[in-house]
Design an enzyme around this catalytic site. Structure first.
Site, mmCIF file in Angstrom:
data_model
loop_
_atom_site.group_PDB
_atom_site.id
_atom_site.type_symbol
_atom_site.label_atom_id
_atom_site.label_comp_id
_atom_site.label_asym_id
_atom_site.label_seq_id
_atom_site.Cartn_x
_atom_site.Cartn_y
_atom_site.Cartn_z
ATOM 1 N N ASP A 30 0.825 -1.218 0.000
ATOM 2 C CA ASP A 30 0.000 0.000 0.000
ATOM 3 C C ASP A 30 0.856 1.263 0.000
ATOM 4 O O ASP A 30 0.539 2.252 -0.657
ATOM 5 C CB ASP A 30 -0.895 0.033 1.238
ATOM 6 N N TYR A 33 1.904 2.161 -3.399
ATOM 7 C CA TYR A 33 0.753 2.665 -4.147
ATOM 8 C C TYR A 33 0.520 4.139 -3.783
ATOM 9 O O TYR A 33 0.378 5.001 -4.657
ATOM 10 C CB TYR A 33 -0.498 1.826 -3.832
ATOM 11 N N ASP A 34 0.505 4.421 -2.473
ATOM 12 C CA ASP A 34 0.252 5.794 -2.024
ATOM 13 C C ASP A 34 1.286 6.748 -2.595
ATOM 14 O O ASP A 34 0.987 7.867 -2.996
ATOM 15 C CB ASP A 34 0.288 5.868 -0.486
ATOM 16 N N SER A 79 -14.076 7.863 -0.967
ATOM 17 C CA SER A 79 -12.843 7.469 -0.294
ATOM 18 C C SER A 79 -12.375 8.642 0.567
ATOM 19 O O SER A 79 -13.124 9.598 0.773
ATOM 20 C CB SER A 79 -11.820 7.117 -1.371
ATOM 21 N N LEU A 80 -11.150 8.591 1.059
ATOM 22 C CA LEU A 80 -10.624 9.668 1.899
ATOM 23 C C LEU A 80 -9.298 10.154 1.338
ATOM 24 O O LEU A 80 -8.539 9.374 0.760
ATOM 25 C CB LEU A 80 -10.382 9.150 3.325
ATOM 26 N N GLU A 108 -10.738 8.398 14.823
ATOM 27 C CA GLU A 108 -11.127 6.977 14.830
ATOM 28 C C GLU A 108 -10.014 6.110 14.272
ATOM 29 O O GLU A 108 -9.165 6.597 13.542
ATOM 30 C CB GLU A 108 -12.359 6.778 13.925
ATOM 31 N N LYS A 110 -8.565 3.615 11.594
ATOM 32 C CA LYS A 110 -8.854 3.309 10.192
ATOM 33 C C LYS A 110 -8.780 1.784 10.049
ATOM 34 O O LYS A 110 -7.686 1.207 10.024
ATOM 35 C CB LYS A 110 -7.845 4.009 9.273
ATOM 36 N N ASP A 112 -8.731 -1.830 8.620
ATOM 37 C CA ASP A 112 -8.227 -2.323 7.330
ATOM 38 C C ASP A 112 -9.073 -3.508 6.873
ATOM 39 O O ASP A 112 -8.788 -4.659 7.187
ATOM 40 C CB ASP A 112 -6.761 -2.736 7.483
ATOM 41 N N ARG A 131 -18.378 -1.187 -1.864
ATOM 42 C CA ARG A 131 -18.216 0.146 -2.435
ATOM 43 C C ARG A 131 -18.194 0.109 -3.964
ATOM 44 O O ARG A 131 -18.701 1.007 -4.614
ATOM 45 C CB ARG A 131 -16.935 0.791 -1.903
ATOM 46 N N GLU A 165 -16.872 -0.985 7.818
ATOM 47 C CA GLU A 165 -15.842 -1.858 7.269
ATOM 48 C C GLU A 165 -16.082 -3.289 7.733
ATOM 49 O O GLU A 165 -16.253 -3.535 8.934
ATOM 50 C CB GLU A 165 -14.488 -1.360 7.809
ATOM 51 N N TYR A 217 -19.006 3.150 10.868
ATOM 52 C CA TYR A 217 -18.430 4.449 11.226
ATOM 53 C C TYR A 217 -18.988 5.636 10.455
ATOM 54 O O TYR A 217 -18.460 6.717 10.533
ATOM 55 C CB TYR A 217 -16.908 4.397 11.062
ATOM 56 N N LYS A 303 -2.173 7.762 7.271
ATOM 57 C CA LYS A 303 -1.742 6.374 7.018
ATOM 58 C C LYS A 303 -0.442 6.086 7.763
ATOM 59 O O LYS A 303 0.509 6.868 7.669
ATOM 60 C CB LYS A 303 -1.525 6.158 5.503
ATOM 61 N N CYS A 397 21.437 -31.034 -4.203
ATOM 62 C CA CYS A 397 20.314 -30.826 -3.290
ATOM 63 C C CYS A 397 20.809 -30.896 -1.841
ATOM 64 O O CYS A 397 21.481 -31.856 -1.463
ATOM 65 C CB CYS A 397 19.254 -31.895 -3.534
ATOM 66 N N CYS A 400 19.239 -34.310 -0.144
ATOM 67 C CA CYS A 400 19.589 -35.680 -0.533
ATOM 68 C C CYS A 400 20.924 -35.770 -1.270
ATOM 69 O O CYS A 400 21.410 -36.866 -1.535
ATOM 70 C CB CYS A 400 18.485 -36.258 -1.418
ATOM 71 N N CYS A 415 15.522 -30.222 -7.697
ATOM 72 C CA CYS A 415 16.130 -31.497 -7.346
ATOM 73 C C CYS A 415 15.326 -32.557 -8.103
ATOM 74 O O CYS A 415 14.096 -32.587 -7.995
ATOM 75 C CB CYS A 415 16.021 -31.725 -5.839
ATOM 76 N N CYS A 420 14.175 -37.957 -2.732
ATOM 77 C CA CYS A 420 14.633 -36.897 -1.822
ATOM 78 C C CYS A 420 13.632 -36.764 -0.654
ATOM 79 O O CYS A 420 12.429 -36.601 -0.889
ATOM 80 C CB CYS A 420 14.719 -35.597 -2.614
HETATM 81 S S1 IVH Z 1 -15.005 7.414 6.807
HETATM 82 C C1 IVH Z 1 -17.198 9.823 3.586
HETATM 83 N N1 IVH Z 1 -13.958 6.091 8.831
HETATM 84 O O1 IVH Z 1 -10.826 3.814 4.651
HETATM 85 C C2 IVH Z 1 -16.254 9.183 4.541
HETATM 86 N N2 IVH Z 1 -13.459 5.334 6.630
HETATM 87 O O2 IVH Z 1 -8.972 4.984 2.713
HETATM 88 C C3 IVH Z 1 -16.289 7.729 4.490
HETATM 89 N N3 IVH Z 1 -12.076 3.305 6.573
HETATM 90 O O3 IVH Z 1 -13.174 4.311 2.098
HETATM 91 C C4 IVH Z 1 -15.164 7.024 5.123
HETATM 92 N N4 IVH Z 1 -11.890 3.043 8.750
HETATM 93 O O4 IVH Z 1 -13.287 2.099 3.533
HETATM 94 C C5 IVH Z 1 -14.052 6.186 7.484
HETATM 95 N N5 IVH Z 1 -13.164 4.988 10.721
HETATM 96 C C6 IVH Z 1 -13.244 5.084 9.390
HETATM 97 C C7 IVH Z 1 -12.627 4.164 8.532
HETATM 98 C C8 IVH Z 1 -12.748 4.331 7.142
HETATM 99 C C9 IVH Z 1 -11.582 2.532 7.565
HETATM 100 C C10 IVH Z 1 -11.860 3.017 5.144
HETATM 101 C C11 IVH Z 1 -13.059 3.281 4.267
HETATM 102 C C12 IVH Z 1 -12.587 4.376 3.347
HETATM 103 C C13 IVH Z 1 -11.113 4.107 3.310
HETATM 104 C C14 IVH Z 1 -10.328 5.300 2.825
#
Ligand code: IVH
Length: 655
Positions: A30, A33-34, A79-80, A108, A110, A112, A131, A165, A217, A303, A397, A400, A415, A420
């Site tokens: 991840d 990716y970020d 997403s966020l 809160e 996050k 996974d 989603r 989640e 959440y 993150k 090997c 053996c 091998c 073996c």
């Molecule tokens: S709020 C409009 N709260 O993280 C806001 N998301 O990387 C909606 N996620 O798409 C999301 N824990 O799938 C929110 N406490 C949390 C979360 C959370 C995990 C996930 C969620 C979101 C993704 C973004």
């Protein structure tokens, strides 16, 4: 150049998105990716003329699979945005604090897992939707319904959409992977993939058996509250599982303190979190701030950084798999990464060691790919003092002493000694595995114990274990019941159709699919054994390399096949299509109690003729338990595991 990079990044990220969201099989961590995502965002800001609405930066996820019904979300599931350090978090907050005098932040975990929307109508759970691409998701109601903590009824009559989640607790993840290992299947890379893979099962029983859970959440535009926190407390009263670690702060410095504290304890939690989410608590303020096309401006995700550690390579050693494949592994000084201590990592093959230039005695950087699988990132060449020793791949090997060879089409060494010891243990376990001869109770660990006891050295020996009762019962933790179950599983396996035997023999290049093609084409083992390379290559889907592998195998293993014939193994293809649409075809069925209209033997024969595999003990792999009077523990176990049970009338109706 940068423009080319921009286009390249769009293509790359689109592919990574697909692997992550659709296939549940990410190929990069991840954090990487970020990093690429950020690079693309920066380039897009530089070149607005290259704007493209289908850029991965404008998308949330990817299209949905066809196997589930598609559902349009009431409101898009967004997403966020991400931040990675205090400065970026502070910058995000400053923009908000320019607008309002006082801001309260809700902080809160996050979680996974896999984002999910739950829909209730008239107080009844109606639908669970993933989603998907943010606008259209997949209807996975039947799987989500099996999650125990999700209420099926709530004391609220209006339409209610709550989001959160679905995740797999760490303990359930360990269990699911232990099961995968036992079945000889590829393990899940991490709990997120395990949760996503389980939710995508078409058979909801599989999802039910995986111990999934959910935290909720977000209630978009909740009319029952004026703050996000209150809406979650309201949801809690309605019966939803809300994480206990949600906190309110009125300044961003305290938010950061909370993040720092959590970073230290996150690995002690019973579930995975990959960051923290900070949300503006007031709904009125949220509304003023609004959204971009992709993310809310009133929330941000911090993150956690990918954790890496430095350690030293103590040794590089080779392990030998069932096909004889030799994999080099690094043994390094134990080091703590992402909450657990690791001391080994695969180095894949000789080329990888050479590319990364990893030497014995080198300092190396290790991390956990997908936060689970240990991985050597690189060697620290600047730390070398001349004492480091390059690894020379052995030509024999290590188990053996037999010669190692390299096939033209493979990076790995093999091998080729079929005697073996390592190869033997793994190939016997493969022979017995579920998709091959399906001998329940003969997993890798047990094969190794029997091998070390000297009672199981070849696949033929499996069929003589029945005569080793005293010896087996003297083995620690091996009771009479396990022995009896093992014996009947071994006996049952003799009746398997030819393709199972072919797959179990572990012929190079002959997987389950090729085994089925060969069995249905030749029908009898003898005809397959007599086939030439040309004859085999003429069969659709059998290439010349596979054909040669088959001919070589039978040239070297005639005696084994003759012995298996003498033992009584079926050598014919049993065409299940002859049994038409029998509901028992390819199903594992257990009989228990006394039936009125059949003896146990008659029922068992009947089921086998209908293509069923009749087993003696109930597990979660059992499809049906048919019970008569005085049924005992097997019926209880079936009910506990949620296995479908049939009384005699129901059984007869199905016939
Ligand atoms: S709020 C409009 N709260 O993280 C806001 N998301 O990387 C909606 N996620 O798409 C999301 N824990 O799938 C929110 N406490 C949390 C979360 C959370 C995990 C996930 C969620 C979101 C993704 C973004």
């Amino acid at each position: 150049m940068s423009k080319e990079r921009l286009l390249e990044l769009r293509e790359l990220l689109t592919r990574y998105n697909y692997e992550y969201h659709v296939l549940d099989k990410p190929t990069i961590p991840d954090s990487e990716y970020d990093h690429l995502f950020r690079e693309l965002q920066d380039l897009e800001a530089l070149y607005p003329e290259l704007d493209d609405p289908s850029s991965p930066t404008k998308k949330v996820g990817f299209e949905v699979l066809d196997s589930f019904n598609k559902v349009v979300h009431d409101r898009p599931m967004l997403s966020l945005g991400n931040v990675f350090n205090y400065e970026e978090l502070k910058q995000w907050a400053s923009k908000i604090e320019e607008v309002f005098d006082h801001v309260e932040y809700c902080v809160e975990y996050k979680i996974d897992g896999l984002a999910m929307s739950l829909i209730y109508e008239d107080g009844i759970f109606k639908q669970a939707v993933t989603r998907g691409d943010g606008v259209v998701g997949e209807d996975v109601t039947s799987n989500v319904r099996t999650i125990k903590s999700i209420p099926l009824k709530i004391p609220y009559k209006q339409r209610y959409d709550i989001r959160g989640e679905v995740y797999m607790p760490k303990s359930a993840f360990e269990k699911a992977n232990a099961q995968k290992r036992e079945n000889g299947e590829e393990e899940f890379a991490n709990p997120r993939n395990a949760a996503a893979g389980s939710i995508r099962q078409l058979d909801s029983r599989v999802a039910a058996s995986r111990g999934l859970d959910g935290f909720w959440y977000h209630v978009p535009n909740d009319i029952n509250a004026s703050t996000h926190y209150d809406s979650l407390m309201y949801a809690k009263k309605l019966g939803f599982k809300i994480n206990d670690n949600i906190r309110l702060y009125d300044n961003i410095e305290d938010v950061w303190k909370r993040i720092e504290e959590t970073t230290l304890i996150r690995h002690e939690l019973p579930y995975e979190i990959d960051g923290m989410v900070v949300k503006v608590n007031s709904y009125a303020q949220q509304q003023t701030l609004g959204f971009t096309s992709r993310i809310p401006k009133w929330a941000i995700a911090y993150k956690f950084p990918a954790e890496e550690a430095k350690t030293v390579v103590e040794d590089i050693f080779i392990t030998v798999g069932r096909t004889g494949k030799c994999t080099p592994n690094a043994k390094f000084k134990p080091v703590k990464v992402a909450g657990t201590t690791i001391s080994f990592a695969t180095l894949h093959n000789e080329y990888n060691i050479r590319d990364k230039d990893i030497r014995i005695g080198d300092n190396i950087i290790v991390r956990k790919a997908g936060d689970i699988i240990p991985e050597v990132v690189r060697s620290v060449k600047e730390d070398r003092d001349g004492s480091q020793v390059p690894f020379i791949f052995p030509d024999r090997c290590p188990t053996c002493g037999g010669p190692l060879i390299r096939y033209e089409d493979e990076a790995a060494h093999f091998c080729i000694n079929t005697e073996c010891p390592n190869r033997l243990v793994f190939s016997i376990a493969h022979f017995a595995s579920r998709d091959a001869m399906n001998i329940d109770g003969l997993g890798e660990k047990r094969v190794e114990v029997f091998f070390n006891e000297g009672i199981l050295n070849t696949v033929e020996d499996i069929y003589y274990l029945v005569d080793k009762k005293d010896k087996i019962l003297s083995i620690d933790k091996f009771g009479l019941k396990s022995f009896d179950n093992l014996c009947s599983a071994i006996n049952n396996s003799k009746k398997n159709s030819l393709e199972r035997l072919l797959f179990g023999l572990g012929i190079r290049q002959v997987g389950e699919k090729a085994a089925k093609i060969l069995a249905s084409h030749f029908k009898h083992m003898d005809d397959l054994m007599n086939a030439s390379i040309e004859e085999l290559s003429d069969i659709k889907d059998i290439g010349p390399i596979t054909a040669k592998g088959i001919v070589d195998y039978f040239n070297n293993n005639k005696a084994l096949i003759e012995n298996l014939k003498i033992i009584g193994l079926n050598m014919d293809y049993i065409d299940n299509s002859l049994v038409g649409d029998s509901p028992f075809r390819n199903k594992t069925v257990v009989l228990t109690g006394t039936l009125v209209s059949f003896t146990r033997k008659e029922a068992s024969n009947l089921l086998e003729n209908l293509g069923a595999n009749v087993a003696s003990s109930v597990s979660k792999n059992t499809d049906y338990v048919i019970y008569g009077s005085e049924a005992g523990s097997k019926l209880t176990k079936a009910n506990e595991l949620g296995v479908k049970t049939l009384n005699e009338d129901e059984f007869r109706n199905m016939l």
